[in-house]
Design a protein around this motif. Structure first.
Motif, short mmCIF file in Angstrom:
data_model
loop_
_atom_site.label_atom_id
_atom_site.label_comp_id
_atom_site.label_asym_id
_atom_site.label_seq_id
_atom_site.Cartn_x
_atom_site.Cartn_y
_atom_site.Cartn_z
N SER A 143 34.74 -20.43 51.37
CA SER A 143 33.61 -21.29 51.52
C SER A 143 33.34 -22.07 49.96
O SER A 143 33.07 -23.06 50.06
N ALA A 144 33.56 -21.11 49.01
CA ALA A 144 33.17 -22.10 47.57
C ALA A 144 34.28 -23.09 47.33
O ALA A 144 33.88 -23.92 46.93
N SER A 145 35.62 -23.04 47.72
CA SER A 145 36.51 -24.02 47.58
C SER A 145 36.24 -25.23 48.44
O SER A 145 36.39 -26.11 47.86
N PHE A 146 35.90 -25.07 49.79
CA PHE A 146 35.39 -26.13 50.53
C PHE A 146 34.10 -26.82 50.01
O PHE A 146 34.15 -27.92 50.05
N SER A 147 33.22 -26.03 49.40
CA SER A 147 32.19 -26.68 48.93
C SER A 147 32.34 -27.40 47.57
O SER A 147 31.78 -28.47 47.26
N SER A 148 33.35 -27.16 46.77
CA SER A 148 33.85 -27.63 45.65
C SER A 148 34.41 -28.98 45.90
O SER A 148 34.44 -29.98 45.12
N LYS A 153 37.34 -31.32 53.58
CA LYS A 153 36.55 -31.45 54.87
C LYS A 153 36.90 -32.36 55.95
O LYS A 153 36.75 -32.45 57.01
N SER A 154 37.36 -33.58 54.99
CA SER A 154 37.48 -34.99 55.74
C SER A 154 38.96 -35.09 56.21
O SER A 154 39.22 -35.68 56.95
N LEU A 268 36.78 -22.11 58.58
CA LEU A 268 37.23 -23.15 57.82
C LEU A 268 38.72 -22.99 57.33
O LEU A 268 39.44 -24.01 57.41
N LEU A 269 39.15 -21.83 57.15
CA LEU A 269 40.74 -21.80 56.83
C LEU A 269 41.40 -21.89 57.98
O LEU A 269 42.44 -22.74 57.84
N CYS A 270 40.95 -21.74 59.12
CA CYS A 270 41.66 -21.84 60.26
C CYS A 270 41.55 -23.43 60.66
O CYS A 270 42.67 -24.19 60.79
N ASP A 271 40.59 -24.00 60.43
CA ASP A 271 40.65 -25.66 60.79
C ASP A 271 41.04 -26.21 59.78
O ASP A 271 41.88 -27.18 60.33
N PHE A 272 41.43 -25.70 58.55
CA PHE A 272 42.25 -26.48 57.31
C PHE A 272 43.75 -26.50 57.70
O PHE A 272 44.41 -27.32 57.80
N ILE A 273 44.22 -25.44 57.81
CA ILE A 273 45.55 -24.89 57.96
C ILE A 273 46.21 -25.43 59.34
O ILE A 273 47.17 -26.16 59.37
#
Length: 635
Positions: A143-148, A153-154, A268-273
C-alpha cells in the motif's frame, strides 16, 4: 550478435547445415536447410540460437545453486530483461515455424523444448521472488509503495518500452523511498514481468498456482496475527458473554487493518501483477482472499444470533458500526463477481446485527415497563431504575447515527406516534424525527413508571419530591449528553418547567400547614393568650414538618439550594415579621422561651440542614433539636 548473424547469412548462400557443437546440450537440434530458405527463416533461426544460449545458461536443471547470484532477477537485472526478451522472440519464432512450409519439424520441436525450459526457469524465479520477499510484499508495504508511486496505479500494460521505463522508476524509488518500499517496488515489477511473459505464452496455470498458494498463506497468516479466530456459530453461542465480549474487542481492533491493509494490499498487488489479464486477476484475488474475508465477516453474524439482552447492545452496535464503516472499501476491494459472497456475508451480518439491535430495544422498553420493585425509595431520592435507564440512553445516544439506519424502517409503537410535533424541534428531518421520537418514547415510558412509583409514598409531599428528584436527574442527563441534540431545547424547557411545577407542589404540600399557623400581615392578635397559642401552633407544625422531612433527600446540590432558598423566602420571612411584632409582647411573661422556641435565624439554620438524606442537627447557632423540647435562642 555479428557472429550469429554471419552464420545465418552463410546458411542462405552456402545451403549448408551448421555442425553441431560437441558441448551442446540435448536442447540443440541441427537446422535443416531448405532450397527455399528465406531471410525471415534465417532471422527466426537466429532468435532461436540467441534464446538457446540464454536459456542454456539459466537452465534450472543444470544450474549450480551453490554459486552466488543463483537468481536470474538478482544482481544485474538487465540480464533478466534480456532473458524475457529472448523468450518472447522465441515465441515469435515458434509461431513462424508453425505456419512456415520451409521449417522442418525438428526445428519446431527444438523451439518448444527451449520454451519449456525457459518457462521452468521463470516458474522458479516467480516462486523465489514471492517466497523470499514475503516480508517486503506484505500488504502494508505494498500500500505504501502504491501511495509513493502513482505510476503503478495508471499502468495497465507492460510493453518492452515499459520495461525500460520501469527500470528508471525503480532507480527513482531507490533514491526516494524507504528500503522496504524499494525492495517491494522491485519485486512487484519483476513479478509482473514474469507473469506477463508466462501467461502470454500459455503458461498461466503454473504461474497462477504458485501465486495462489503463497499469497493465500500470507493472508491466512496475517489474519491469524491479527487475532482473527475461525469460530463456528455453535462455539460462540456456548461461550459466556464476558468471553464473547473479549473476542468482539479483538475483532474490532483487527477488522479495519484486515480490510484496509491486508485485503486492500492484496488487491493492489493482484491488480498490478495481472493487470492485462482480467480473468486471472479476478481468479487469483478471489482464491487468495475470499475464504479469509468470509470467515472474518461471519463473526458479527454469529454474535448477533445470541440472546438479545440489552446489556449486549453497545457491543452489537460497535460491530454494526465497524462493518457499516468499512462497506465502501469492501465494495471496492471485493468488486469481482467471484467475490460476491464476501459482500453478501457483510450484508448478512449487517441485517442480523440490525435485527438484534431492534430486538434489544424492544426488550429494553419491556424491561422498563415490567420493573416490579414495589418498595418506596427511602428519602425520595433518584430511583435506581431512573439511573439505569438514563445512563443507558445517554450511551445509546452516542450511536444515534447508526440507530437511525437500524430503525429507519422499524415502525414506532402506536402510542409514540401520538406525541405532539411541538414536543420537539421544528427543524428535524424525517430521519432525525424517527430516532428522536424513539428516544422520547423510551423516556416517557420511564416517566410513566416513575409516576406509579411515586404513588407508593404515603406522604403526598414526599411523592412530589421524589418526582422532582427523578425528573431533574433525567433533564440533567439529557442536557449533558447527545440526547440534548436529539430531543432539542423545546423538550428540555418543557421538562424543566415540569420540575419547577413538581417542586412548587412539594413546597405547598409540605409547608403550607406551617405557613398557615403564622397570622397574616393584616391580622391583629388581641391577647397574650392568642399570641402564645400562635407561637405554640407554629412550633408544633414546624417541628412536625422538620421531623418528617429530616431524612428526605435532594441529591443534586443546585436543586437542593434552590428548594431551600424558596422555602426560606416564604417561611422565614413570614415568621420574621410575626416574630419581630409579637416577641416583645411576651418578654415579661414567665417561661416565654417555651413559647418562642425559634428565632428566624434558627429556622434558617434548621432548613439549611434539610435534604441530605439523613437526620442531622442544626448549625452552631441552633443549639437545640426540633425533636426535643429544649429551648432555642430567643435573643
Amino acid at each position: 550478435m555479428v557472429r550469429s548473424r554471419r552464420g545465418g547469412l552463410q546458411s542462405i548462400f552456402a545451403h549448408k547445415t551448421a555442425p553441431s557443437s560437441p558441448s551442446s546440450s540435448s536442447l540443440s537440434v541441427s537446422p535443416v536447410a531448405s532450397p527455399l530458405h528465406t531471410f525471415s527463416d534465417s532471422m527466426m533461426e537466429e532468435n532461436v540460437e540467441i534464446a538457446e544460449s540464454m536459456i542454456r545458461k539459466w537452465n534450472p536443471d543444470t544450474w549450480n545453486y551453490a554459486e552466488p547470484l543463483s537468481s536470474l532477477f538478482s544482481g544485474d537485472r538487465r540480464e533478466a530483461k534480456e532473458f524475457v526478451k529472448s523468450v518472447k522472440n522465441l515465441q515469435r519464432a515458434m509461431h513462424y515455424f508453425a505456419v512456415s512450409e520451409n521449417t522442418s519439424h525438428d526445428r519446431l520441436v527444438q523451439a518448444q523444448c527451449l520454451m519449456q525450459v525457459a518457462m521452468k526457469r521463470l516458474e522458479k524465479e516467480f516462486y523465489q521472488i514471492l517466497s523470499s520477499n514475503r516480508d517486503h510484499l506484505d500488504p502494508e508495504t505494498i500500500s505504501a509503495s502504491f501511495s509513493s508511486h502513482a505510476s503503478f496505479k495508471s499502468r495497465s500494460s507492460f510493453s518492452d518500452e515499459d520495461e525500460i521505463r520501469s527500470e528508471d522508476e525503480i532507480q527513482i524509488a531507490e533514491n526516494s523511498v524507504s528500503e522496504a518500499e524499494c525492495v517491494s517496488t522491485i519485486a512487484m515489477s519483476d513479478l509482473r514481468m514474469i507473469a506477463e511473459c508466462m501467461i502470454s505464452l500459455g503458461y498461466s496455470k503454473e504461474c497462477v498456482k504458485i501465486y495462489k498458494i503463497i499469497r493465500k498463506s500470507i493472508i491466512d497468516e496475517g489474519l491469524y496475527r491479527l487475532g482473527i479466530e475461525r469460530l463456528s456459530s455453535h462455539q460462540i453461542q456456548k461461550m459466556d458473554w464476558e468471553v464473547v465480549e473479549v473476542k468482539i474487542k479483538s475483532w474490532l481492533g483487527a477488522v479495519k487493518v484486515a480490510v484496509k491493509t491486508l485485503f486492500a494490499g492484496e488487491r493492489l498487488l493482484c491488480d498490478f501483477i495481472f493487470a492485462n489479464f482480467d480473468f486471472i486477476r479476478e481468479s487469483c484475488f478471489s482464491d487468495v482472499a475470499k475464504e479469509g474475508a468470509v470467515f472474518l465477516f461471519q463473526f458479527p453474524e454469529f454474535v448477533a444470533k445470541g440472546k438479545k439482552s440489552p446489556e449486549k447492545m453497545f457491543r452489537i452496535l460497535d460491530l454494526y458500526d465497524s462493518v457499516s464503516d468499512l462497506w465502501p472499501e469492501m465494495e471496492s476491494i471485493f468488486s469481482f463477481e467471484s467475490t460476491t459472497i464476501v459482500r453478501s456475508q457483510a450484508i448478512a451480518s449487517l441485517l442480523r446485527l440490525g435485527e438484534s439491535v431492534r430486538g434489544m430495544l424492544a426488550e429494553f422498553e419491556s424491561a422498563i415497563e415490567k420493573d416490579s420493585s414495589k418498595s418506596a425509595l427511602p428519602g425520595g431520592g433518584v430511583h435506581p431504575l431512573t439511573r439505569y435507564v438514563m445512563n443507558y440512553l445517554c450511551f445509546l445516544s452516542d450511536y444515534s447515527g447508526i440507530l437511525s439506519d437500524v430503525v429507519a424502517d422499524w415502525p414506532l409503537p402506536v402510542q409514540a406516534t401520538a406525541l405532539p410535533d411541538t414536543y420537539f424541534e421544528n427543524s428535524l428531518n424525517e430521519e432525525e424525527m424517527a430516532i428522536t421520537v424513539r428516544f422520547a418514547w423510551l423516556i416517557l415510558v420511564l416517566l410513566c413508571k416513575l409516576d406509579g412509583k411515586a404513588e407508593l409514598y404515603k406522604d403526598v409531599s414526599l411523592s412530589y419530591l421524589f418526582l422532582v428528584n427523578n425528573l431533574n436527574y433525567i433533564v440533567l442527563k439529557v442536557r449533558s449528553s447527545n440526547l440534548h441534540f436529539l430531543l432539542g431545547e423545546n423538550w428540555v424547557s418543557k421538562h424543566e418547567s415540569k420540575v419547577k411545577q413538581y417542586s412548587s407542589n412539594y413546597e405547598r404540600m409540605a409547608w403550607n400547614n406551617v405557613l398557615a399557623t403564622i397570622p397574616s400581615e393584616n391580622s391583629t392578635l388581641s391577647s397574650i393568650e392568642c399570641i402564645k397559642e400562635c407561637f405554640n401552633n407554629f412550633n408544633s407544625a414546624f417541628e412536625s414538618a422538620y421531623r418528617r422531612q429530616s431524612a428526605w433527600a435532594v441529591p443534586d446540590g443546585k436543586l437542593r439550594n434552590e428548594i431551600k432558598v424558596s422555602i426560606c423566602g416564604k417561611l422565614v420571612n413570614s415568621y420574621r415579621r410575626f416574630y419581630d411584632e409579637y416577641r416583645v409582647l411576651l418578654r415579661n411573661e414567665r417561661n416565654s422561651e417555651s413559647f418562642v422556641r425559634y428565632s428566624p435565624d434558627d429556622l434558617g439554620n434548621y432548613l439549611s440542614d434539610l435534604f441530605y438524606g439523613s437526620k442531622v442537627s442544626g448549625s452552631s447557632s441552633s443549639s437545640s433539636s426540633v425533636h426535643s423540647s429544649s429551648h432555642g435562642s430567643t435573643s
